[in-house]
Design an enzyme around this catalytic site. Structure first.
Site, PDB file in Angstrom:
ATOM      1  N   GLY A  14      55.495  33.215  57.883  1.00 48.88           N
ATOM      2  CA  GLY A  14      54.567  32.979  58.996  1.00 48.88           C
ATOM      3  C   GLY A  14      54.553  33.521  60.410  1.00 48.88           C
ATOM      4  CG  ASP A  69      50.581  21.056  61.677  1.00 46.59           C
ATOM      5  OD1 ASP A  69      49.590  20.621  62.229  1.00 46.59           O
ATOM      6  OD2 ASP A  69      50.486  20.999  60.552  1.00 46.59           O
ATOM      7  CG  ASP A  71      50.516  31.461  53.659  1.00 48.84           C
ATOM      8  OD1 ASP A  71      50.853  30.529  54.671  1.00 48.84           O
ATOM      9  OD2 ASP A  71      50.788  30.808  52.675  1.00 48.84           O
ATOM     10  NE  ARG A  85      52.349  35.019  54.161  1.00 48.44           N
ATOM     11  CZ  ARG A  85      52.812  33.727  54.457  1.00 48.44           C
ATOM     12  NH1 ARG A  85      52.544  33.476  55.856  1.00 48.44           N
ATOM     13  NH2 ARG A  85      53.275  32.804  53.662  1.00 48.44           N
TER      14      ARG A  85
END
Ligand code: 5GP
Ligand code: MG
Length: 192
Positions: free
Chosen positions: A52, A111, A167, A173
């Site tokens: 990521g 998150d 993604d 991405r």
């Protein structure tokens, strides 16, 4: 007559664009300046959580003129779901020595806090001289483990976003912007 400038079309799989390429570039530059204030001209070691954080890391590194070392760590968490479930696992760990080094841990998005807590714990055990954390996006409202990053690009609401390294089932991405994935696709079962 000058040709009218076209506004770039939004990707059909996005509900909306949250940050344009230009907004991201500007903020990444700002983060580079914030890092400079913390590290001065000193060397530090970047640990990037892949996949990521690849784009963010690559761009942020180019905003830094300090001597830096780089390593990547691979974590498995989501699969093709859009909510964090279970416990993240380290799939590929560090290859370079971080003992007595100033370490900057970089992730794309904070998150629930589980991933960065896990990786920070692992790095701390290796006795770095210091450890700072930097995330491009922060979904503050979703925290399950209390964690505040030292450097944050943007605080965002609880929306599932893709692009600029982020993604869904390994797609998107390569989008230069960050956008909210359309609900139609989030709920679809055609992904693997
Ligand atoms: P945490 O462990 O903090 O719950 O999750 C961090 C990881 O979950 C991030 O590195 C990222 O891979 C993934 N993640 C969390 N929110 C999103 C999101 O909105 N979009 C995408 N694509 N990945 C997310
Ligand atoms: Mg990730």
């Amino acid at each position: 007559m000058p040709t009218p400038r076209k506004t770039p079309a939004i990707h059909p799989d996005l509900e909306s664009v949250m940050f344009t390429q230009a907004q991201i570039k500007k903020r990444v530059r700002g983060l580079g300046a914030e890092l400079k204030k913390t590290y001065g001209n000193g060397e530090f070691t970047i640990v990037s959580i892949i996949n990521g954080a690849v784009m963010f890391t690559a761009d942020l590194m180019r905003e830094i003129d300090n001597p830096v070392r780089l390593d990547c760590i691979r974590i498995a968490s989501y699969g093709s779901r859009t909510k964090s479930v279970g416990t993240p696992e380290i799939v590929h760990s560090l290859n370079i020595d971080v003992a007595k080094r100033h370490v900057l841990l970089i992730d794309d998005i904070l998150d629930t806090g589980k991933t960065i807590t896990l990786v920070s714990g692992l790095i701390r055990k290796l006795n770095p001289a210091s450890l700072h954390t930097c995330v491009l996006l922060d979904k503050q409202g979703r925290r399950e483990v209390p964690f505040e990053a030292d450097f944050v690009g943007f605080k965002i609401p609880d929306k599932f976003v893709v692009g600029y390294g982020l993604d869904f089932a390994e797609r998107y991405r390569n989008l230069p912007c960050i956008g909210v994935l359309s609900a139609r696709l989030q709920n679809s079962h055609e992904w693997s």
